[in-house]
Write an enzyme that holds these catalytic residues in place. Structure first.
Site, PDB file in Angstrom:
ATOM      1  N   PRO A  67      26.687 108.864  41.336  1.00  0.00           N
ATOM      2  CG  PRO A  67      26.587 108.618  39.017  1.00  0.00           C
ATOM      3  CD  PRO A  67      26.203 107.941  40.298  1.00  0.00           C
ATOM      4  CD  GLU A  68      28.132 112.729  46.231  1.00  0.00           C
ATOM      5  OE1 GLU A  68      28.405 113.915  46.530  1.00  0.00           O
ATOM      6  OE2 GLU A  68      28.440 111.779  46.958  1.00  0.00           O
TER       7      GLU A  68
END
Length: 270
Positions: free
Chosen positions: A2-3
């Site tokens: 997840p960014e």
């Protein structure tokens, strides 16, 4: 992993459930994720009221009225589940609010982390102490980039992924922003003209804003707190599209680099 957009989407999903609510119960179903949970996590959170939720880079922050902030990182596979109908094997931290809502931090690979620090000391939290400005914040400008990249021969993509230069950018969104700005990932960072740096700043902002609106990008495990997937992957310009046609008609290329891949168009990006 997840960014920034996925973490921002997570925070937005948790806010209406947690903000202003008292934490009535803290259940730790194992001792650690990537590293141990704080030994006094339950003691310091139980009975505390959540005053705000926000984000720094790829970290989510939950402030309480006791002067503490819980910092969570989703690692490779982490996600929060709101009011789950059952407890799953990888629900490692479960919070129950005074209103009876349940939030479970699920992390199958356990590369995530949870820390609890005094809110007043957030700036000194080791990962934050060395970070550059937020890409959606007012300090991320072409002028800032020119100063930060001055004399740097390293590729612009590597510089954008360096958290000391700018906080929170990851591989997907750097590939997308560079394509939107028409800049080749391999360009020497210190040799990019000011006008192109200005276009790059705007591209970073536009790509991140669009990704947040779409709920992020779901690759493997990521889902929003409401269980919905992130749909920005349907808007990718180059990422994950090796061999497909770019908007200009040329083929999207891919180059593996140290465990990740760079995607770009050799015609559009110079």
């Amino acid at each position: 992993m997840p960014e920034l957009p996925e973490v921002e989407t997570t925070v937005l999903g948790l806010r209406p459930v947690l903000e202003g609510e008292q934490i009535a119960r803290v259940l730790l179903r194992r001792a650690d994720l990537r590293r141990p949970f704080p030994v006094d996590l339950g003691q310091r959170l139980t009975g505390a009221r959540v005053t705000a939720l926000h984000r720094r880079a790829k970290y989510g922050l939950i402030d309480t009225d006791r002067g503490d902030t819980m910092i969570f990182h989703l690692g490779m596979s982490g996600r929060w589940r709101v009011d789950p109908s059952e407890t799953l094997t990888h629900d490692h931290l479960v919070l129950t609010t005074g209103a009876g809502r349940t939030l479970a931090l699920n992390d199958a690979r356990r590369f995530g982390s949870v820390d609890l620090v005094p809110t007043a000391d957030l700036a000194a939290y080791p990962p934050f102490a060395v970070m550059g400005p937020e890409p959606l914040g007012p300090d991320f400008t072409a002028t800032y980039l020119r100063t930060a990249l001055e004399g740097r021969a390293a590729p612009i993509k590597a510089m954008l992924l360096d958290q000391r230069i700018v906080a929170g950018l990851g591989n997907i969104y750097v590939c997308e922003a560079l394509h939107m700005a028409g800049i080749a990932p391999s360009c020497a960072a210190g040799r990019i003209a000011d006008t192109r740096l200005g276009a790059l700043v705007e591209a970073v902002r536009e790509v991140l804003a669009a990704a947040i609106t779409a709920g992020g990008s779901t690759l493997r495990d990521y889902a929003r707190p409401d269980g919905e997937l992130g749909y920005f992957s349907k808007q990718w310009r180059v990422y994950g599209r090796e061999g497909e046609a770019c908007g200009c008609g040329a083929l999207v290329l891919r180059r593996p680099e140290g465990g990740r891949s760079t995607f770009w168009c050799s015609k559009c990006q110079r």
